[in-house]
Motif scaffolding. Structure first.
Motif, mmCIF file in Angstrom:
data_model
loop_
_atom_site.group_PDB
_atom_site.id
_atom_site.type_symbol
_atom_site.label_atom_id
_atom_site.label_comp_id
_atom_site.label_asym_id
_atom_site.label_seq_id
_atom_site.Cartn_x
_atom_site.Cartn_y
_atom_site.Cartn_z
ATOM 1 N N LEU A 191 16.979 -10.207 1.462
ATOM 2 C CA LEU A 191 16.179 -9.041 1.061
ATOM 3 C C LEU A 191 14.959 -8.849 1.957
ATOM 4 O O LEU A 191 14.643 -7.720 2.347
ATOM 5 N N VAL A 293 20.813 -4.120 -3.373
ATOM 6 C CA VAL A 293 19.695 -3.276 -2.930
ATOM 7 C C VAL A 293 19.522 -3.383 -1.425
ATOM 8 O O VAL A 293 19.362 -2.375 -0.728
ATOM 9 N N ARG A 294 19.550 -4.620 -0.907
ATOM 10 C CA ARG A 294 19.374 -4.806 0.549
ATOM 11 C C ARG A 294 20.538 -4.220 1.331
ATOM 12 O O ARG A 294 20.339 -3.612 2.389
ATOM 13 N N THR A 295 21.739 -4.381 0.810
ATOM 14 C CA THR A 295 22.901 -3.821 1.484
ATOM 15 C C THR A 295 22.805 -2.306 1.557
ATOM 16 O O THR A 295 23.148 -1.691 2.593
ATOM 17 N N ALA A 296 22.336 -1.687 0.492
ATOM 18 C CA ALA A 296 22.167 -0.227 0.491
ATOM 19 C C ALA A 296 21.128 0.196 1.522
ATOM 20 O O ALA A 296 21.257 1.272 2.135
ATOM 21 N N GLN A 297 20.098 -0.619 1.755
ATOM 22 C CA GLN A 297 19.066 -0.303 2.734
ATOM 23 C C GLN A 297 19.605 -0.386 4.164
ATOM 24 O O GLN A 297 19.141 0.347 5.045
ATOM 25 N N LEU A 298 20.561 -1.280 4.400
ATOM 26 C CA LEU A 298 21.024 -1.552 5.761
ATOM 27 C C LEU A 298 22.268 -0.773 6.153
ATOM 28 O O LEU A 298 22.691 -0.813 7.299
#
Length: 299
Positions: A191, A293-298
């Motif tokens: 994250l 959440v982090r995957t959605a950001q990247l």
């Protein structure tokens, strides 16, 4: 006369040692025979803790045992080898390290924790952001191939902290704590860290063991200062400039270890299993949320 009185006073102030392990000081006694017992020998009873002999009905007190099977402080069954899983975990880490040395960076690169290996609008995203979620787990068993001290210190810490904790919790709870703490450390690293910066090591899981050990020592009224000093030293090294250490894994593992350890040690007897594994499920749910959440950001 004065010498005899002084010797008597010194003896009165000595900390009792476990009757089965004379090298271990303890402030806890069996509620039936009143012999001093260490965490490894403690068996939960309706009131306080009992020694294994009293639980089995072999103390010579004439009373029937109050439990059908010896239990640890956290409610797990007492086993013949209370350090077995710690030995297995150390063995797995060492075996994987030998594979890293033999195969080379191609092996490490495929299993270390990295958010994104490469990103292109014309091609797939590699790394955790590309769906390689297994890296959250596999990175826990990898260590830097160029640094023997990395795996050395981690395995020594695992032996010193993990062995006694495994004896106090029982195998299933100990293993659950280890993996939940490690995954929490991996998730927080994913994250917050640079997605292109790889990370690896068992430190997140080991810091979780540190946290749970602190909870256990406080529960047993042990002196926390040695553990706190060791933990502070590790945290100082973690944040020192020049050391490329994923502090996120340490903090994530530590917080998860304290939370899970508290649930393991303080769970009420009548709802022990539900509270213990429910807490683990909550931490794992947080891991999943942080990862998504982090995957959605990247991506």
């Amino acid at each position: 006369m004065d010498h005899a009185e002084g010797s008597t006073q010194n003896a009165a102030h000595r900390v009792p040692v476990c009757y089965r392990h004379p090298d271990r000081e303890t402030g806890v006694r069996c509620t039936r025979c009143e012999r001093p017992i260490c965490p490894e020998c403690m068996v939960s009873a309706s009131v306080g803790f009992q020694c294994p002999e009293c639980v089995r009905g072999g103390s010579g007190t004439g009373h029937a045992p109050t439990a059908s099977r010896p239990r640890t402080v956290a409610g797990g069954p007492v086993t013949a080898d209370p350090r077995l899983l710690t030995k297995v975990l150390i063995g797995i880490n060492l075996a994987v390290y030998l594979v890293q040395l033999a195969v080379g960076y191609s092996f490490t690169d495929h299993f270390e924790l990295v958010g994104r290996v490469q990103f292109s609008q014309f091609g797939p995203v590699e790394g955790i952001a590309g769906g390689q979620y297994y890296r959250l787990l596999t990175a826990m068993f990898l260590h830097s191939p160029t640094s023997y001290t990395h795996i050395l210190f981690n395995m020594l810490s695992l032996w010193w902290i993990g062995g006694p904790l495994e004896a106090a919790l029982g195998r299933a709870r100990y293993l659950t704590l280890y993996f939940v703490s490690g995954l929490a450390g991996s998730a927080l690293t994913y994250l917050l860290a640079d997605p292109l910066q790889p990370s690896l090591g068992a430190s997140g899981a080991i810091f979780g063991l540190f946290g749970a050990t602190g909870v256990l020592m406080r529960r047993l009224n042990y002196d926390l200062r040695p553990l706190i000093a060791l933990l502070v030293i590790n945290l100082i090294i973690t944040f020192m400039p020049g050391f490329h250490i994923a502090w996120q894994a340490h903090i994530g593992g530590l917080v998860a270890g304290v939370a899970v350890g508290y649930a393991m040690i303080h769970a009420p007897r009548e709802k022990r299993t539900l509270v213990q594994y429910g807490a683990c499920a909550v931490i794992l749910a947080v891991v999943v949320v942080l990862t998504l959440v982090r995957t959605a950001q990247l991506t």
